[in-house]
Design an enzyme around this catalytic site. Sequence first.
Site, PDB file in Angstrom:
ATOM      1  N   LYS A 184     -20.042  20.839 102.371  1.00 29.08           N
ATOM      2  CA  LYS A 184     -19.115  20.730 103.235  1.00 29.08           C
ATOM      3  C   LYS A 184     -17.794  19.637 103.372  1.00 29.08           C
ATOM      4  CE  LYS A 184     -18.113  20.261 107.056  1.00 29.08           C
ATOM      5  NZ  LYS A 184     -16.352  19.402 107.463  1.00 29.08           N
ATOM      6  N   GLU A 259     -25.401   7.597 103.760  1.00 27.78           N
ATOM      7  CA  GLU A 259     -24.131   5.845 103.840  1.00 27.78           C
ATOM      8  C   GLU A 259     -22.754   6.567 104.738  1.00 27.78           C
ATOM      9  OE1 GLU A 259     -20.959   3.793 100.741  1.00 27.78           O
ATOM     10  OE2 GLU A 259     -21.935   5.671 100.305  1.00 27.78           O
ATOM     11  N   CYS A 293     -15.146   2.210 103.364  1.00 34.53           N
ATOM     12  CA  CYS A 293     -16.418   2.122 104.183  1.00 34.53           C
ATOM     13  C   CYS A 293     -16.510   0.514 103.854  1.00 34.53           C
ATOM     14  CB  CYS A 293     -17.550   2.768 104.009  1.00 34.53           C
ATOM     15  SG  CYS A 293     -17.606   3.745 102.792  1.00 34.53           S
ATOM     16  N   GLU A 391     -15.555  -0.572 113.198  1.00 33.47           N
ATOM     17  CA  GLU A 391     -15.264  -0.530 111.962  1.00 33.47           C
ATOM     18  C   GLU A 391     -14.008   0.156 112.534  1.00 33.47           C
ATOM     19  OE1 GLU A 391     -16.297   1.151 107.622  1.00 33.47           O
ATOM     20  OE2 GLU A 391     -16.928   2.764 109.367  1.00 33.47           O
TER      21      GLU A 391
END
Length: 495
Positions: A184, A259, A293, A391
């Site tokens: 997906k 992750e 990331c 983040e």
Amino acid sequence: MSHFSLPAEPRRFQMYIGGRFTDGASDQLTTRHSPGHGAAVAQWPSGVGEDAEAAIAAAREAFDSGPWPGMSAGERAVVLFKVADRIERRAEELGLIECLETGKPITQAIGEIRGAVDVWRFAAGAARVMKGEAYNNLGERVLAIVLREPIGVVGVITPWNFPFFILAERLPFILAAGCTAIVKPSEATSGSTLKLCELMHEAGVPPGVVNVVTGKGSVVGQRLLDSDRVDMVSVTGSTTTGRKAIEASAANVKKLGLELGGKNPHIVFADADLDDAADGVAFGMAFNAGQCCVGGSRLVVERSIAEAFTEKLAQKMRRIRVGDPLDVQTQVGALFDEAHMHKVLGYVQEGVRMGARIVCGGARTEDRAGYFVQPTLMANVRPGTPLLREEIFGPVLAVVPFDTYEEAIAIANDSEFGLSASIWTKDITKALRATREVEAGRVWVNTTLDNGPETPLGGMKQSGLGREAGLSGIEEYTEVKTAHINLQPRTHWIA
């Protein structure tokens, strides 16, 4: 590299289920506009729950009664090498799809496709070194063997920032292990994944072994997480997405690979090569417009050099070429979409309100056709500021000075995340000590963002579960089965 341009009309893709290209059960299409130009560049079906169920059924059938899991690793490797060759031949075409959908520079996009070829080739070869164990040390009566078996049907949910490369760090390992998959991709950047289906089809991946369903995570991704016919789900995304995956997996105790987010530090000691460090820190924060990331978003720098280093870094950052993703000279392209751009700029403005100072950048560029933000450096950042905690996922770096080695490590580890860290020093003892003491799944010394498919990657703390790539990358998608075999006449329990 030839000249690249916008398509005259959006490129039309289809989903891939059970070895066939299809628009699925819905008549709705998603249109993606290039974040660097504002033009419509791609379309694909907006998948619904029914499509996810069809893909799960196809993957289940291919695993339970298809040839793939029963093939020798050598036979699977032949197919995976063919996929890698096809990706390599179409690297520019795939790179252009990725550039237009993500906003990243064309040279970087093509570079990532070529990097993905390397990962596919590694996984293809590594399929053949997967092995179990024998224990011949349990006495003369018993021999024990440990078998590794493919875990089954794996759902893969990928993000928008590195659609092709992040899939390459997972899918070939899933296939090498003998599993089948439902992918997906992000509903905004599905094109390169759908193009990959054509290449896998040509390379002879059997029907149902890989299925791709496009659509929203809440509609399609959730079905993969909720289904008891899916044995494992690998999710790359925000920590919020990871928590949703963990909640869903509680209902059917499925295995997860996660992750998630990062708030990664660059630790720069006074004895580092400051020119190299400035270049590395600028690259680590600006690569992919900071939408990475594992990129570095906190600069933890020794106080004695903090001011001089910050100025050196600012001079570097002002020279970064931000602009049209289709220009081969561009180093930093557009942010993912308008909402994300405003969110990134919001962090900068909030930092300023809380007393931070903008050293350079801090705003959109003059080019208003796309969502471009200047690489931004922030000093005087107070400890509680969201700039240091959350983040941001944009080209924004916050500076925090330190006085002692212990303080540097404490600042670096003061985060709920533990994805990556970069250490800059010429002192080998300090470098090795910091490598051990910093809490991160990936550590770089006098470099940043280096990787190779041979080495495992993943996060500590709230940055994730499990490891991808390397031999761990295949083991992640296997179950371990232990068998004890009696070799002697039985001593009877009941006389």
